[in-house]
Design a protein around this motif. Structure first.
Motif, PDB file in Angstrom:
ATOM      1  N   TRP A 240      32.211  27.657  46.451  1.00 44.09           N
ATOM      2  CA  TRP A 240      32.067  28.471  45.247  1.00 44.09           C
ATOM      3  C   TRP A 240      32.563  29.882  45.540  1.00 44.09           C
ATOM      4  O   TRP A 240      32.335  30.423  46.614  1.00 44.09           O
ATOM      5  N   LEU A 241      33.244  30.445  44.552  1.00 44.46           N
ATOM      6  CA  LEU A 241      33.713  31.826  44.649  1.00 44.46           C
ATOM      7  C   LEU A 241      32.844  32.687  43.741  1.00 44.46           C
ATOM      8  O   LEU A 241      32.753  32.430  42.537  1.00 44.46           O
ATOM      9  N   TYR A 242      32.193  33.705  44.317  1.00 46.39           N
ATOM     10  CA  TYR A 242      31.300  34.590  43.575  1.00 46.39           C
ATOM     11  C   TYR A 242      31.966  35.964  43.440  1.00 46.39           C
ATOM     12  O   TYR A 242      32.255  36.625  44.447  1.00 46.39           O
ATOM     13  N   THR A 243      32.203  36.397  42.200  1.00 45.57           N
ATOM     14  CA  THR A 243      32.789  37.707  41.944  1.00 45.57           C
ATOM     15  C   THR A 243      31.839  38.508  41.060  1.00 45.57           C
ATOM     16  O   THR A 243      31.439  38.028  40.004  1.00 45.57           O
ATOM     17  N   ASN A 244      31.477  39.714  41.522  1.00 45.02           N
ATOM     18  CA  ASN A 244      30.540  40.569  40.789  1.00 45.02           C
ATOM     19  C   ASN A 244      31.271  41.730  40.126  1.00 45.02           C
ATOM     20  O   ASN A 244      32.154  42.347  40.734  1.00 45.02           O
ATOM     21  N   TYR A 245      30.862  42.024  38.873  1.00 47.92           N
ATOM     22  CA  TYR A 245      31.473  43.098  38.100  1.00 47.92           C
ATOM     23  C   TYR A 245      30.396  43.994  37.492  1.00 47.92           C
ATOM     24  O   TYR A 245      29.261  43.562  37.266  1.00 47.92           O
ATOM     25  N   ASN A 246      30.787  45.241  37.213  1.00 52.32           N
ATOM     26  CA  ASN A 246      30.035  46.081  36.297  1.00 52.32           C
ATOM     27  C   ASN A 246      31.027  46.675  35.298  1.00 52.32           C
ATOM     28  O   ASN A 246      32.214  46.324  35.310  1.00 52.32           O
ATOM     29  N   LEU A 247      30.533  47.536  34.414  1.00 55.18           N
ATOM     30  CA  LEU A 247      31.412  48.258  33.501  1.00 55.18           C
ATOM     31  C   LEU A 247      31.536  49.696  33.974  1.00 55.18           C
ATOM     32  O   LEU A 247      30.533  50.366  34.230  1.00 55.18           O
ATOM     33  N   LYS A 248      32.746  50.170  34.106  1.00 56.77           N
ATOM     34  CA  LYS A 248      33.004  51.552  34.506  1.00 56.77           C
ATOM     35  C   LYS A 248      34.001  52.144  33.528  1.00 56.77           C
ATOM     36  O   LYS A 248      35.093  51.592  33.336  1.00 56.77           O
ATOM     37  N   ASP A 249      33.593  53.236  32.897  1.00 50.80           N
ATOM     38  CA  ASP A 249      34.421  53.859  31.858  1.00 50.80           C
ATOM     39  C   ASP A 249      34.785  52.846  30.767  1.00 50.80           C
ATOM     40  O   ASP A 249      35.887  52.844  30.227  1.00 50.80           O
ATOM     41  N   GLY A 250      33.826  51.947  30.485  1.00 54.98           N
ATOM     42  CA  GLY A 250      34.006  50.980  29.412  1.00 54.98           C
ATOM     43  C   GLY A 250      34.898  49.809  29.764  1.00 54.98           C
ATOM     44  O   GLY A 250      35.222  49.004  28.892  1.00 54.98           O
ATOM     45  N   LYS A 251      35.297  49.676  31.042  1.00 54.84           N
ATOM     46  CA  LYS A 251      36.171  48.584  31.444  1.00 54.84           C
ATOM     47  C   LYS A 251      35.533  47.786  32.573  1.00 54.84           C
ATOM     48  O   LYS A 251      34.704  48.283  33.327  1.00 54.84           O
ATOM     49  N   LEU A 252      35.959  46.523  32.702  1.00 56.12           N
ATOM     50  CA  LEU A 252      35.455  45.637  33.746  1.00 56.12           C
ATOM     51  C   LEU A 252      35.890  46.157  35.107  1.00 56.12           C
ATOM     52  O   LEU A 252      37.067  46.459  35.328  1.00 56.12           O
ATOM     53  N   ASN A 253      34.943  46.269  36.034  1.00 60.31           N
ATOM     54  CA  ASN A 253      35.210  46.830  37.358  1.00 60.31           C
ATOM     55  C   ASN A 253      34.678  45.867  38.427  1.00 60.31           C
ATOM     56  O   ASN A 253      33.486  45.595  38.473  1.00 60.31           O
ATOM     57  N   GLN A 254      35.576  45.341  39.268  1.00 54.04           N
ATOM     58  CA  GLN A 254      35.163  44.393  40.307  1.00 54.04           C
ATOM     59  C   GLN A 254      34.445  45.123  41.431  1.00 54.04           C
ATOM     60  O   GLN A 254      34.961  46.083  42.002  1.00 54.04           O
ATOM     61  N   LEU A 255      33.253  44.641  41.779  1.00 56.28           N
ATOM     62  CA  LEU A 255      32.447  45.256  42.832  1.00 56.28           C
ATOM     63  C   LEU A 255      32.531  44.493  44.142  1.00 56.28           C
ATOM     64  O   LEU A 255      32.569  45.094  45.219  1.00 56.28           O
ATOM     65  N   SER A 256      32.523  43.164  44.083  1.00 48.92           N
ATOM     66  CA  SER A 256      32.547  42.364  45.312  1.00 48.92           C
ATOM     67  C   SER A 256      33.074  40.976  45.015  1.00 48.92           C
ATOM     68  O   SER A 256      33.080  40.530  43.862  1.00 48.92           O
ATOM     69  N   ARG A 257      33.507  40.299  46.067  1.00 47.79           N
ATOM     70  CA  ARG A 257      33.955  38.914  45.951  1.00 47.79           C
ATOM     71  C   ARG A 257      33.693  38.211  47.273  1.00 47.79           C
ATOM     72  O   ARG A 257      34.039  38.734  48.339  1.00 47.79           O
ATOM     73  N   LYS A 258      33.064  37.051  47.200  1.00 46.49           N
ATOM     74  CA  LYS A 258      32.802  36.281  48.409  1.00 46.49           C
ATOM     75  C   LYS A 258      32.891  34.790  48.086  1.00 46.49           C
ATOM     76  O   LYS A 258      32.695  34.372  46.943  1.00 46.49           O
ATOM     77  N   SER A 259      33.196  33.995  49.102  1.00 50.96           N
ATOM     78  CA  SER A 259      33.242  32.555  48.934  1.00 50.96           C
ATOM     79  C   SER A 259      32.214  31.907  49.849  1.00 50.96           C
ATOM     80  O   SER A 259      31.960  32.397  50.956  1.00 50.96           O
ATOM     81  N   VAL A 260      31.644  30.815  49.378  1.00 50.05           N
ATOM     82  CA  VAL A 260      30.622  30.084  50.130  1.00 50.05           C
ATOM     83  C   VAL A 260      30.989  28.607  50.108  1.00 50.05           C
ATOM     84  O   VAL A 260      31.230  28.033  49.042  1.00 50.05           O
ATOM     85  N   GLY A 261      31.033  27.984  51.280  1.00 48.03           N
ATOM     86  CA  GLY A 261      31.386  26.572  51.370  1.00 48.03           C
ATOM     87  C   GLY A 261      30.220  25.661  51.049  1.00 48.03           C
ATOM     88  O   GLY A 261      29.057  26.013  51.252  1.00 48.03           O
ATOM     89  N   ARG A 262      30.523  24.489  50.533  1.00 54.07           N
ATOM     90  CA  ARG A 262      29.509  23.465  50.270  1.00 54.07           C
ATOM     91  C   ARG A 262      29.529  22.469  51.424  1.00 54.07           C
ATOM     92  O   ARG A 262      30.536  21.788  51.651  1.00 54.07           O
TER      93      ARG A 262
END
Length: 532
Positions: A240-262
């Motif tokens: 699974w690929l986990y990507t975290n976002y918030n809103l910065k200046d009203g736009k989508l802003n990527q904070l982190s990305r990680k992958s985890v194996g099954r």
């Protein structure tokens, strides 16, 4: 006589005076002759400055309270009051009313995000100039699922799943945003981010992926995607690929990305590695070896070890005592001096998840020679009924699922039973957490709409499972199935019916099928019971 005349004269004067006085009193009670009275009520500034100052102050105090109350509830009433008030009151109303109105709105929005949660999204979509809105074939009524396309990016498109909206505060201002999934059938491929605004929420950003799941992780939008290659089935991604976002200046802003194996996919990876060796695709197989193993075994030397190998096959399963280890049984046939020799091997591989390649890599093999495994006996695997298209893959499927997930197959698919002989079953992928099966018009159908007749998927949900979408319908054994009709965008999806049985979710998808047909197919699988 003179004295008498004097007294008479005095009495006469007194009487006339009294008559004059009485006449004056009578006039004041019967005739309105007090015209100057209004002037006395509002005296000129020069005559009574103290009174002038006191009177407006009292009026202002009363009017201010009235205007503030009205301004809090409705701006139009505030305007009316300000228009009829004195100049001083109007100035105060203009200053006070907007502040009171702003405070009231802020309180409403920030109170648990209740405002955006109560949005009538169908109306918002239709009125949003940033969207192109279509009605799908067969959809009708005010609650019909809208098919949306972002005009600024026509790759962001799909049916809006309003019941699956995720509400969370993405920019930390105390006000929730709405993240709306878009997709085809039961698969989401895009999402829209709406921010609270007046008079309606506003589209501020969007994103996409494949078969995405949306999650709220401590106020951050977490988008979860399967890491899936062309050799893996829909049920069984490697991770699974986990990507975290918030809103910065009203736009989508990527904070982190990680992958985890099954770890469930380790045995499948091992078997695919040996399948590549059997096909003599050495370069592709070598990519499944860890950097440390490759460093110790350069490609040319490693490839030379298989120079005489003519055939190789493997069976793998998870090691119950070591989650990252797969136990294997091998059968290898070598040709030496025109003589073929088949030997058996047993052992294990350790698997390491690679965030760079987003796949399991094999390391630290421990393999020794053993008696060659006997072929699978062509015996009956189950007492449950299995119709023809599903029979070909039973041996392989049973080995893959390792008895950890009940396998359900429908015994009814179409009223035209003769047509079943025209379809071919293809086990797209399977492991101990699920399986994916395709029924196609050709033996090599990979799931394309031209050859696909149906799909059959079983999967164990994520640790935090997403709700099942669709219209609820009663199924056999007091189960509930959720129906999603087919949709057509660039391609057409299947109509699907999904239900949860224990900790497993089963989905049957059939091409352009009606609800009644899917219910009959699902009930046939439920009442038939597990194949194994």
């Amino acid at each position: 006589m003179k004295s008498l005349d004097f007294k008479f004269f005095a009495l006469l004067i007194t009487g006339l005076f009294l008559l004059t006085l009485l006449a004056a009193c009578g006039d004041s009670t019967t005739t309105p002759t007090t015209a100057p009275a209004p002037t006395a009520t509002i005296p000129p500034v020069t005559t009574a400055p103290a009174a002038t100052t006191a009177a407006p102050a009292a009026t202002t105090a009363v009017t201010l309270a009235t205007v503030t109350a009205v301004a809090t509830t409705a701006a139009p009433l505030t305007t009316a009051v300000a228009t009829t008030a004195s100049p001083t009151t109007a100035a105060i109303a203009t200053t006070v009313a907007p502040a009171a109105t702003t405070a009231a709105v802020a309180t409403t929005i920030s109170s648990g995000g209740s405002s955006i949660r109560q949005t009538k999204w169908q109306d918002v979509f239709k009125a949003d100039p940033a969207l192109e809105v279509k009605t799908l074939p067969g959809a009708s009524g005010p609650q019909a699922t809208p098919y949306l396309t972002v005009k600024a990016d026509n790759t962001v498109t799909g049916s809006a799943w309003v019941e699956g909206i995720l509400y969370l505060d993405m920019d930390g201002d105390g006000v929730e945003e709405a993240v709306i999934p878009l997709g085809f059938g039961t698969i989401d491929t895009n999402f829209l981010v709406y921010k609270q605004a007046t008079p309606a929420p506003k589209l501020v950003s969007w994103g996409g992926g494949f078969d995405i799941k949306l999650n709220n992780e401590l106020g951050q939008l977490q988008v979860i995607e399967p890491i899936q290659t062309d050799w893996e089935g829909e049920c069984c991604p490697s991770g699974w690929l986990y990507t975290n976002y918030n809103l910065k200046d009203g736009k989508l802003n990527q904070l982190s990305r990680k992958s985890v194996g099954r770890i469930e996919r380790i045995p499948g990876t091992v078997e695919h590695f040996y399948a590549l060796l059997n096909a003599r695709e050495f370069e592709q197989a070598y990519k499944f070896l860890s950097p440390d193993y490759q460093k110790a075994n350069p490609f040319r030397n490693w490839q030379a070890g298989y120079a005489t190998t003519r055939k190789i096959s493997a069976k793998a399963k998870s090691d119950p005592n070591a989650p990252n280890v797969a136990q294997i049984e091998l059968s290898a046939t070598d040709a030496n001096n025109q003589t073929e020799t088949t030997k058996g091997f047993t052992g294990s591989w350790k698997a390491i998840w690679s965030g760079d390649s987003k796949s399991w890599l094999l390391d630290s093999p421990s393999i020794k020679e053993a008696p060659a495994p006997t072929p699978d006996a062509a015996t009956v695997l189950t007492k449950a009924k299995v119709i023809n298209p599903f029979q070909a893959s039973l041996q392989n499927l049973k080995r893959q699922v390792q008895g950890r997930i009940p396998v359900l197959f429908p015994t009814y698919l179409t009223p035209d039973e003769a047509a079943l002989s025209k379809y071919f079953g293809n086990l797209e992928g399977a492991d101990s957490s699920g399986y994916s099966y395709i029924l196609g018009a050709t033996p090599d159908c990979g799931g394309g709409t031209a050859c696909r007749f149906g799909t059959f998927v079983a999967e164990t949900p994520l640790q935090t499972p997403q709700p099942i979408r669709g219209t609820p319908n009663a199924l056999a054994n007091n189960l509930t199935g959720y129906f999603v009709p087919y949709t057509c965008g660039a391609n057409c999806s299947d109509s699907t019916l999904t239900w949860q049985q224990g900790n497993v979710r089963y989905t049957i998808g059939l091409k352009t099928a009606k609800l009644e047909e899917l219910i009959k197919a699902a009930n046939s699988a439920i009442t038939n019971g597990p194949v194994f």
